[in-house]
Enzyme design. Sequence first.
Site, PDB file in Angstrom:
ATOM      1  N   GLU A 331       0.838  -1.193   0.000  1.00 25.87           N
ATOM      2  CA  GLU A 331       0.000   0.000   0.000  1.00 25.87           C
ATOM      3  C   GLU A 331       0.876   1.247   0.000  1.00 25.87           C
ATOM      4  O   GLU A 331       1.859   1.335   0.727  1.00 25.87           O
ATOM      5  CB  GLU A 331      -0.972   0.016   1.175  1.00 25.87           C
ATOM      6  CG  GLU A 331      -0.348  -0.025   2.552  1.00 25.87           C
ATOM      7  CD  GLU A 331      -1.398  -0.088   3.668  1.00 25.87           C
ATOM      8  OE1 GLU A 331      -2.519  -0.573   3.414  1.00 25.87           O
ATOM      9  OE2 GLU A 331      -1.078   0.350   4.778  1.00 25.87           O
ATOM     10  N   CYS A 332       0.522   2.189  -0.855  1.00 26.52           N
ATOM     11  CA  CYS A 332       1.163   3.506  -0.941  1.00 26.52           C
ATOM     12  C   CYS A 332       2.671   3.384  -1.189  1.00 26.52           C
ATOM     13  O   CYS A 332       3.086   3.135  -2.307  1.00 26.52           O
ATOM     14  CB  CYS A 332       0.843   4.332   0.296  1.00 26.52           C
ATOM     15  SG  CYS A 332       1.026   6.117   0.036  1.00 26.52           S
ATOM     16  N   ALA A 333       3.486   3.516  -0.163  1.00 29.51           N
ATOM     17  CA  ALA A 333       4.927   3.390  -0.356  1.00 29.51           C
ATOM     18  C   ALA A 333       5.289   2.050  -0.965  1.00 29.51           C
ATOM     19  O   ALA A 333       6.192   1.939  -1.802  1.00 29.51           O
ATOM     20  CB  ALA A 333       5.643   3.574   0.979  1.00 29.51           C
ATOM     21  N   LEU A 335       3.471   0.314  -3.011  1.00 27.85           N
ATOM     22  CA  LEU A 335       3.169   0.407  -4.440  1.00 27.85           C
ATOM     23  C   LEU A 335       4.316   1.070  -5.192  1.00 27.85           C
ATOM     24  O   LEU A 335       4.740   0.597  -6.253  1.00 27.85           O
ATOM     25  CB  LEU A 335       1.867   1.176  -4.639  1.00 27.85           C
ATOM     26  CG  LEU A 335       1.389   1.447  -6.069  1.00 27.85           C
ATOM     27  CD1 LEU A 335      -0.130   1.522  -6.101  1.00 27.85           C
ATOM     28  CD2 LEU A 335       1.961   2.743  -6.641  1.00 27.85           C
ATOM     29  N   SER A 427      -1.740  -0.787  -4.027  1.00 23.12           N
ATOM     30  CA  SER A 427      -2.662   0.335  -4.110  1.00 23.12           C
ATOM     31  C   SER A 427      -2.168   1.475  -3.240  1.00 23.12           C
ATOM     32  O   SER A 427      -1.373   1.274  -2.320  1.00 23.12           O
ATOM     33  CB  SER A 427      -4.054  -0.116  -3.635  1.00 23.12           C
ATOM     34  OG  SER A 427      -4.895   0.978  -3.339  1.00 23.12           O
TER      35      SER A 427
END
EC number: 6.3.5.9
Length: 449
Positions: A331-333, A335, A427
């Site tokens: 998630e986030c980082a 991704l 994501s």
Amino acid sequence: MVDRLVIAAPASGHGKTTVATGLLAAFARRGVPVAPFKVGPDYIDPGYHALAAGRPGRNLDPVLVGEDLVGPLFAHGAQGAELAIVEGVMGLYDGRTGAGDTGSTAQVAALLDAPVILVVDAAAQGRSIAAVVHGFRSFGTVRLAGVILNRVGSERHERILRDACEEVGTPVLGALRRADAVAAPSRHLGLVPAAERRAEALASVDALAALIATSVDLEAVAAVARSAPPLPFRAWTPLSETPVPGRPLVALAGGPAFSFSYAETRELLAGAGADVVTVDPLHDKALPEGTRALVVGGGFPEVYASSLSANEPLRESVRSFASAGGVIAAECAGLLWLCRTLDGEPMCGVLDAEAVMTPTLTLGYRDAVALGDSPLAVAGTRVTGHEFHRTVAHPRSGLLLSPAGQAAWAWRGADPEGFATPSVHASYLHLHWAGQRGIAERLVRAATA
């Protein structure tokens, strides 16, 4: 039963983190077992809380986990403590946009039946502070038990402020002057995480403990916390009713570049039957031997892009793991790290996408639906998550390096986002897994397939 209180403020920037962290450290240094909490989806403040308290900082977010779970999660995190200190988010009554006080500090204080201490930046205020305090005390239903004044200029200034608060019947529990020793550096997403500056952060926490001990009436604060009535909640447990057999090994990314993770994530993975080990993408040269799943949370890979890129052995290890069908949730980082490049620096290449920094802040809660099956969810699963980043991925969603890839999530007002296959989910959306109990067990089961 645990003594408890909430540290709130009229708005962001008044000094909630300074006071909450300092109180945790000051009481801990007196030998009081303290439990730290933070309202909302913040990852950075709990890192400083953990240094002060000597135990994990935890989040209480009614939006991400539902209001019915706030009390049980609090009871879980407060086990073994004598005093719990909850740092609020934004202003006392600020919650999810358009949803009243949902997600606000006031809502959490009400759910925990906890008294509130208001921290007020008094640098440019005199007697008018009485109107501010009176307004916050009379608006809503929280029990405002006292005020701590921040950035007081002089003894005379402090007397003016104290007299004004006495006029409206609100005790002043402390007054802080400016102190450079307790300042923490900031950058594009807020404070620099404690994991990135541990030695300096420890020094700041020690300075905060000393400052609070000399500037705040700790006995009065303790009395406020003792006024909280018993709670009826049974402690939440991360243990699954049907743990996965075989103890599959799950690698959980950590270290300075990936410090954003809720404490319950590791607990849920272990509770679902996994052996959980930490992998540091800045230093480890390969995934731990026997890894069956990789979980990569948030953090600041953009700050460490060159160093992450230089760790070619681990990047190749992750790429090979994904190509062989290894289970990955990012998630986030996470991704960003799985993309081909980040600001032009080669990354793991699991995702057929490139990521870059942008001056635009993307921030807010999202009510999302899963568009396909992945290690986190089956198609149609509805979740509430949170976005918080200054990067973009091109494309925003689509194929991984696999013909089975598709977008991960859809939500109103935006194009589909993220990347998903039956073995990989990546994501921008941050999820609190305690609010979706099936996530950890589904991922651990996928790791044994």
